[in-house]
Design an enzyme around this catalytic site. Structure first.
Site, short mmCIF file in Angstrom:
data_model
loop_
_atom_site.label_atom_id
_atom_site.label_comp_id
_atom_site.label_asym_id
_atom_site.label_seq_id
_atom_site.Cartn_x
_atom_site.Cartn_y
_atom_site.Cartn_z
N ASP A 14 1.15 -1.12 -0.41
CA ASP A 14 0.32 -0.05 -0.30
C ASP A 14 0.84 1.08 -0.05
OD1 ASP A 14 -1.53 2.11 0.86
OD2 ASP A 14 -3.26 0.73 1.45
N CYS A 54 -6.85 4.81 -1.94
CA CYS A 54 -7.02 3.13 -1.38
C CYS A 54 -8.20 3.00 -3.15
CB CYS A 54 -6.74 2.83 -0.62
SG CYS A 54 -5.03 3.47 0.73
N ASP A 317 -1.19 -0.31 -4.61
CA ASP A 317 -2.33 0.14 -5.01
C ASP A 317 -2.47 2.11 -5.65
OD1 ASP A 317 -1.94 1.30 -2.52
OD2 ASP A 317 -3.90 1.18 -1.08
N HIS A 318 -1.05 2.04 -4.77
CA HIS A 318 -1.10 3.90 -5.69
C HIS A 318 0.41 4.30 -4.74
CE1 HIS A 318 -1.79 5.56 -1.36
NE2 HIS A 318 -3.19 4.01 -1.88
#
Length: 517
Positions: A14, A54, A317-318
């Site tokens: 994450d 998210c 996710d990013h």
């Protein structure tokens, strides 16, 4: 050669920036386990997520849809139940996908009574996944129960497990290093979740067809950026590279949205650069901790004889701004928030692709088609991405591969109109869309001025060229490319079908004409 039985291990971190791998020569972060995975598989060096934060990013990751199609715009926007995801489709094919961690899926409220607790959180469960161990910022019960079984005292507020530090001065106050977390590394959430996944895989190894399917969704290096020892002391804060930004916030904030965002809690950088450097060092330390635990997981797979029967994906996710452009967190249009790592190890890959690096643009919408392709399941017509298996089967570039990356950012808040009032926008105009290729990045705001960056002359995206008289033809060309992209990816769930006197006929992705739906 395809193994007789194929397992799936889908790992997400994450908030992991795409440049933070030692395989990509990062000056501080050392990731030997992920580097080894890349040496046995394929490293996609220009991989981008479709949205932040998210919830919307994972919606694209799990459904293969751009934000403009799944419309789960922000954390808390429901994901429409009509959108199929990879877990549901693998389950329908005989797999039993299980989850360790979280998916941040905001549930469709039409499936629940009004007083159901699922409607009080954005941290819901992706349909099709069976939760083996849940762990997210709002649900730490499983971790706390395990800690208690290890004799660790449990605070009344479970979140204190993330933020309670040892009793020593912080680095910016004269301490020798960023103050470590009071919790030991062997008790930290990354270690706990990895151990739980290893235990499950150990029990499932050697099972009958079609094999096990695990989604390991790790929280780190997501904040809070407080690493346990020894990971707090791996990167001296004063030795880190400078931040990529204008000399002052005022010189950076030359756009109404950016000026607004730089003032928001969660995006505003600390006033003291030493504090920001300490946070950055801790962020890198949490990455190293994840890598160490993934190394343990890979060794467990090998010792069980499962590694060469397991299709492995690692991504995030990013990304994270981490002080670049005077921002923290994930937001806006800068590459730091959207460029993420992607490594795929396929036991059936061609030998000459192992250890290769792909510099073509790949996107999160490609992950679901890739998983389904390897499982031998047809990708739904609605999917916006393409399978990445051709990159694993040959070193030749697949025909018609995209020449740009695309992403979207929605900054609305249905529960709070503050941003609408500040920027003079209606709620549905609180969004932007980006097209980014080798030469330019064009940012289109629904209700604010657009932006254009010349990435050849200005790779750090400091100078907006959208109003330059000599760049108007470029601006128009990229606006037209964006419009064509949106038109091409309009919902095609049924548009590739035709009802005829012979019944339904459909056109597949590869151009074949088939009967049936």
């Amino acid at each position: 050669v395809m193994p007789a039985r194929m397992n799936f291990l889908f790992i997400t971190a994450d908030q992991w920036r795409g440049d933070c791998l030692s395989a990509l020569q990062h000056p501080c972060v050392q990731t030997p386990a992920l580097d080894a995975l890349a040496a046995e598989g394929v490293l996609f060096a220009r991989h981008y997520c479709q949205a932040v934060p998210c919830g919307p990013s994972r919606a694209s990751l799990h459904t293969g849809l751009y934000l403009m199609n799944h419309r789960s715009a922000i954390n808390g926007t429901p994901l429409d139940r009509r959108h199929a995801n990879w877990a549901q489709l693998l389950r329908s094919d005989g797999y039993h996908p299980v989850l360790f961690g979280y998916t941040d899926t905001s549930v469709d409220p039409r499936d629940y009574p009004p007083d159901h607790p699922a409607l009080t959180t954005f941290e819901g469960l992706l349909p099709g996944l069976k939760p083996e161990v849940l762990l997210n910022e709002g649900d730490l019960v499983s971790w706390a129960e395990w800690l208690s079984s290890q004799g660790h005292p449990i605070p009344e507020r479970l979140y204190d497990l993330f933020v309670t530090k040892t009793d020593q001065p912080e680095w910016e106050e004269g301490g020798p290093a960023p103050t470590p977390l009071a919790l030991k590394a062997e008790h930290h959430d990354s270690r706990f979740l990895t151990d739980q996944a290893i235990d499950y895989i150990t029990q499932a190894s050697g099972s009958t067809d079609p094999g096990w399917c695990v989604h390991l969704s790790l929280l780190r290096p997501h904040p809070p950026w407080i690493a346990p020892a020894p990971y707090n002391d791996l990167c001296p804060p004063d030795a880190l590279a400078d931040f990529l930004r204008a000399p002052t916030p005022a010189e950076e904030a030359d756009h109404p949205w950016l000026n607004y965002q730089m003032q928001q809690r969660g995006s505003r950088v600390p006033a003291d650069d030493r504090t920001l450097r300490r946070l950055k060092a801790s962020y890198y330390g949490l990455m190293k901790e994840v890598d160490v635990n993934l190394g343990r997981l890979m060794r467990a797979l090998a010792s069980l004889g499962e590694k060469d029967r397991t299709f492995i994906i690692f991504t995030s996710d990013h990304g994270e701004q981490m002080g670049d452009h005077w921002l923290l967190g994930k937001c806006g249009y800068f590459d730091q928030s959207y460029h993420v790592p992607l490594i795929i190890r396929d036991p059936a890959a061609a030998e000459d692709t192992r250890g290769t690096r792909v510099d073509a643009f790949t996107e999160h919408v490609d992950i679901m088609p890739t998983l389904l392709d390897r499982a031998g399941i047809e990708t739904p017509a609605a999917c916006d991405g393409r399978s990445l298996l051709p990159w694993l089967e040959s070193t030749r570039r697949p025909n018609g591969w995209r020449d740009a990356a695309h992403w979207e950012f929605d900054f609305r808040d249905p529960a709070d109109p503050a941003v609408e009032h500040a920027l003079g926008l209606p709620m549905d105009a609180c969004n932007l869309t980006v097209i980014r290729d080798d030469k330019f990045k064009y940012v289109h705001f629904a209700g604010l001025p657009s932006l254009l960056f010349d990435l050849t002359a200005d790779p750090e995206e400091r100078v907006d060229r959208s109003r330059d008289p000599g760049m108007q033809s470029v601006r128009l060309a990229y606006a037209e490319k964006m419009l064509a992209w949106r038109a091409k990816h309009a919902d095609s769930t049924l548009s590739r079908l035709k009802l005829t006197d012979q019944g339904p006929i459909r056109r597949t992705d590869d151009g074949q004409i088939r009967r049936g739906f």
